[in-house]
Design a protein around this motif. Structure first.
Motif, short mmCIF file in Angstrom:
data_model
loop_
_atom_site.label_atom_id
_atom_site.label_comp_id
_atom_site.label_asym_id
_atom_site.label_seq_id
_atom_site.Cartn_x
_atom_site.Cartn_y
_atom_site.Cartn_z
N GLU A 43 31.28 24.23 39.69
CA GLU A 43 30.66 24.23 38.39
C GLU A 43 30.01 25.84 38.44
OE1 GLU A 43 27.73 21.33 37.43
OE2 GLU A 43 29.24 19.76 37.99
N TYR A 44 30.70 26.95 38.75
CA TYR A 44 30.17 28.16 38.84
C TYR A 44 30.11 28.83 37.49
CZ TYR A 44 35.17 28.66 39.53
OH TYR A 44 36.83 28.28 39.70
N PRO A 45 29.04 29.78 37.28
CA PRO A 45 29.19 30.50 35.68
C PRO A 45 30.27 31.53 35.78
CG PRO A 45 27.04 30.63 37.12
CD PRO A 45 28.04 30.18 38.17
N MET A 46 30.81 31.34 34.49
CA MET A 46 32.01 32.35 34.44
C MET A 46 31.71 33.59 33.73
SD MET A 46 34.44 30.22 35.27
CE MET A 46 36.11 31.19 34.23
N LYS A 47 30.47 33.74 33.51
CA LYS A 47 29.96 35.09 33.03
C LYS A 47 28.37 35.37 33.71
CE LYS A 47 30.30 36.94 29.08
NZ LYS A 47 30.21 36.97 27.29
N VAL A 48 28.40 36.67 33.83
CA VAL A 48 27.09 37.22 34.35
C VAL A 48 26.69 38.26 33.22
CG1 VAL A 48 25.65 38.26 35.95
CG2 VAL A 48 27.10 36.65 36.54
N GLY A 49 25.57 37.92 32.35
CA GLY A 49 25.55 38.89 31.27
C GLY A 49 26.83 39.13 30.43
N ASP A 50 27.10 40.45 30.23
CA ASP A 50 28.36 40.61 29.41
C ASP A 50 29.56 40.81 30.29
OD1 ASP A 50 26.93 40.79 27.16
OD2 ASP A 50 26.61 42.94 27.38
N LEU A 51 29.48 40.58 31.76
CA LEU A 51 30.27 40.66 32.58
C LEU A 51 31.07 39.22 32.95
CD1 LEU A 51 28.67 43.11 35.12
CD2 LEU A 51 30.35 43.73 33.46
N LYS A 52 32.48 39.29 32.82
CA LYS A 52 33.26 38.04 33.22
C LYS A 52 33.48 38.11 34.53
CE LYS A 52 35.71 38.16 28.56
NZ LYS A 52 36.95 38.48 27.95
N LEU A 53 33.57 36.57 35.18
CA LEU A 53 34.33 36.48 36.28
C LEU A 53 35.74 36.72 36.50
CD1 LEU A 53 33.28 35.29 39.00
CD2 LEU A 53 34.07 33.13 38.09
N VAL A 54 36.20 37.23 37.37
CA VAL A 54 37.62 37.61 37.71
C VAL A 54 38.22 37.12 38.81
CG1 VAL A 54 37.56 39.63 36.22
CG2 VAL A 54 37.27 39.81 38.85
N LYS A 55 37.58 36.78 39.79
CA LYS A 55 37.82 36.07 40.85
C LYS A 55 36.94 35.38 41.61
CE LYS A 55 40.33 37.27 45.34
NZ LYS A 55 40.80 38.38 46.41
N TYR A 56 37.54 34.34 42.44
CA TYR A 56 36.64 33.37 42.85
C TYR A 56 37.34 32.77 44.53
CZ TYR A 56 35.45 28.41 43.94
OH TYR A 56 34.90 27.18 44.79
N VAL A 57 36.62 33.12 45.44
CA VAL A 57 37.03 32.79 46.87
C VAL A 57 36.51 31.63 47.35
CG1 VAL A 57 37.58 33.69 48.95
CG2 VAL A 57 37.86 35.35 47.14
N ASP A 58 36.87 30.79 48.03
CA ASP A 58 36.21 29.63 48.59
C ASP A 58 36.78 29.63 49.94
OD1 ASP A 58 35.24 27.32 49.89
OD2 ASP A 58 35.76 26.10 48.06
N TYR A 59 36.13 30.24 51.07
CA TYR A 59 36.16 30.40 52.33
C TYR A 59 36.24 29.01 52.96
CZ TYR A 59 35.80 35.20 51.76
OH TYR A 59 35.79 36.93 51.51
N LYS A 60 35.94 28.05 52.61
CA LYS A 60 36.03 26.74 53.18
C LYS A 60 37.47 26.15 53.13
CE LYS A 60 33.63 22.24 53.49
NZ LYS A 60 32.77 21.37 53.01
N THR A 61 38.18 26.44 51.89
CA THR A 61 39.47 26.01 51.63
C THR A 61 40.48 27.24 52.11
OG1 THR A 61 39.49 26.61 49.34
CG2 THR A 61 38.79 24.44 49.73
N GLY A 62 39.98 28.53 52.04
CA GLY A 62 40.73 29.47 52.46
C GLY A 62 41.72 30.01 51.24
N LYS A 63 40.99 29.64 50.08
CA LYS A 63 41.94 29.87 48.95
C LYS A 63 41.07 31.15 47.91
CE LYS A 63 45.65 27.51 49.32
NZ LYS A 63 46.91 28.05 49.71
#
Length: 574
Positions: free
Chosen positions: A480-500
């Motif tokens: 359930e991670y935030p998709m925005k921080v202020g006016d900045l959009k999230l563009v990449k998400y890395v989960d090192y536990k799954t390696g993806k």
């Protein structure tokens, strides 16, 4: 058995000494304390053991040390006589029971016919890494809890490559430890017998001399201002003698040591939280620096593998540098210094952790030096360096992480506060001769590469409930991670536990070439990013925030926005 049964077994077993049983009797009415001490075994992992000192399975004590060492000995014996004869080097820091724990480890090894090399007195952790490589031992042990408060101690294991053990060996040793069902099965040899049989060997200054000569060979320039005025504090740990010796032999004549923190003190009386990453640890150094007008303040943590600095500004105030800033200074000085002196090999590379900022990468790339990422911890940084050097014509020149750990050279496979102190003093003295402070140099770096800002936040959550809440925080944030921080959009998400890694815009997934670890990383559209991970050695969940902008103010505003959004989400998890 449950925690109560485990408590009773310790209380009633004559194998445990009277002092241990008395300590356990003193808590017989404190159910919560009993549960915390016995609800689990202190876990052995890639960081070895670390915990509060005391009686119990979830505490650091002579019995837990004995069992861990028996597991290590069983692992070595299984590898055959060659490894038993190669032996294990052992060092220890200034903490309560460190000497006793180290000696017990040596005698358990001897009891299993594995040769032990024990230092006669305390030594910095990096000297242990050097000793493993120099003596070509099979393994190494250092008894230390690094920068933790006085209530803690720890036990780290190294392998024959002189780096801390990786996950594969940690799992194998853990399996051996878990197979030990009774403490009575642990083999321990009498000290005199071990000495007589050559299974216990005492190490002294002969190792220091070789180590110091190797450190001094790393010097890059001698046309520097060696009269630079430095205040140094070892924070009552292991760094005092060797840091001072190296600086003196390099010709630095204005080194003043904080007298209250010069000698070993397991209580850390003047620095209850002996972590130089926290500027509060500089209280005494700063006071002394003001008195004598020092240009630079240095502090090493109690086992002297980490280094922090403060630099005097034009108004006479001391400015604390974080690990990313000090790392950037060292990348610049080492890469440019090697290039200038013809000591920058082709295919040179540096290694940093995945939670370390990218300013050092930008500096290195300008000079054609590649940067590789590794999981947090120098066992991973040096592991990547070792693998890259073995795989081809690659030359490791520097490794670092944001938590004030740095190393250069090829004879220590861990972060090294002695080497770092010398290189940092040399850098400061070099720039001083040009009329610059390290503050000036850092500002020049920002003007060239952009204003990088960073912040690390730790939420401390102790005990069983704290550990469970940290687990819940990670799982909730993972989904359930935030998709925005202020006016900045999230563009990449890395989960090192799954390696993806996932491109949030396109939904495209890709593999990450980093071993599995419980770390989450989020990149925003302007290149700012942050990571969330639980600490592997402390009851904390850690947050790493990074931004880059054209001005310092804009970069700091981005950090503040990230902090607000991420902390709000984490703290909402009960």
């Amino acid at each position: 058995m449950n925690y109560r049964e485990s408590y009773d077994s310790w209380l009633n077993n004559q194998y445990f000494d009277e002092k241990t049983r008395e300590e356990l009797l003193s808590i017989k009415e404190d159910e919560k304390e009993i549960e915390d001490r016995f609800y689990k075994d202190l876990e052995f992992g890639t960081a070895g053991l670390r915990g509060k000192i005391g009686a119990g399975t979830n505490r650091m004590n002579i019995y837990i040390i004995s069992r861990a060492t028996q597991g290590l000995a069983d692992f070595i014996v299984e590898k055959g006589q060659k490894y038993m004869d190669m032996g294990v080097a052992i060092a220890y820091d200034s903490r309560h029971f460190s000497k006793e724990f180290a000696k017990r480890a040596a005698l358990v090894l001897a009891g299993n016919n594995v040769k032990a090399y024990l230092f006669e007195s305390l030594r910095p952790t990096p000297v242990l890494s050097f000793t493993v490589g120099h003596l070509k031992t099979a393994s190494g042990i250092v008894v230390t809890a690094s920068h933790n408060p006085k209530e803690y101690n720890g036990y780290k294991v190294y392998w024959e490559d002189a780096a801390q053990i990786g996950q594969e060996y940690a799992d194998a040793i853990t399996e051996k430890i878990l197979s030990i069902k009774n403490f009575e099965d642990i083999k321990i040899m009498d000290e005199q017998e071990a000495l007589d049989k050559g299974l216990l060997n005492i190490l002294g200054s002969e190792i220091d001399d070789i180590y110091v000569s190797k450190v001094k060979e790393l010097a890059l320039r001698d046309d520097i201002d060696k009269d630079i005025k430095v205040v140094y504090t070892p924070l009552n740990g292991t760094g005092n003698k060797l840091v001072r010796r190296v600086l003196k032999e390099r010709g630095f004549s204005n080194i003043t040591v904080v007298p209250e923190q010069e000698n070993p003190d397991p209580n850390f009386t003047t620095a209850p939280f002996p972590n130089p990453e926290d500027p509060r640890a500089f209280e005494y150094a700063e006071r002394l620096g003001q008195e004598i007008g020092a240009d630079l303040l240095l502090a090493t943590d109690p086992d002297c593998d980490r280094l922090a600095i403060m630099v005097r500004d034009e108004d006479g105030k001391y400015i604390a540098f974080n690990g990313n800033q000090t790392g950037a200074i060292l990348v610049k000085y080492i890469v440019e210094g090697r290039k200038e002196t013809g000591r920058l090999p082709e295919n040179s590379f540096i290694v940093k952790s995945i939670v370390t900022g990218d300013l050092g990468r930008a500096i290195a790339e300008k000079h054609g030096v590649k940067t590789y990422d590794a999981l947090t911890g120098f066992k991973n940084i040096c592991g990547v360096a070792n693998a890259l050097e073995k795989s081809g014509n690659n030359k490791f020149i520097f490794g670092y992480e944001e938590s004030i750990g740095y190393v250069t050279g090829d004879f220590v496979k861990d972060k090294d506060g002695v080497i770092s102190s010398m290189m940092l003093c040399e850098a400061a003295a070099y720039y001083k001769k040009q009329g610059k402070t390290l503050i000036d140099v850092l500002e020049e770096i920002y003007k060239e590469f952009g204003y990088y800002r960073e912040k690390q936040i730790s939420l401390v959550l102790e005990g069983i409930e704290g550990s469970r809440r940290i687990g819940r925080m990670m799982e909730v944030y993972r989904n359930e991670y935030p998709m925005k921080v202020g006016d900045l959009k999230l563009v990449k998400y890395v989960d090192y536990k799954t390696g993806k890694g996932t491109d949030v815009i396109t939904g495209e997934a890709s593999d990450v070439e980093i071993p599995s670890s419980n770390v989450l990383e989020f990149t925003l559209e302007d290149g700012s990013w942050y990571s969330v991970r639980p600490s592997g050695t402390e009851p904390k969940i850690k947050l790493y925030l990074y931004s880059k902008a054209e001005t310092a103010q804009e970069a700091e505003q981005k950090i503040a926005s990230m902090e607000e959004v991420v902390l709000t989400k984490l703290k909402s998890v009960e």
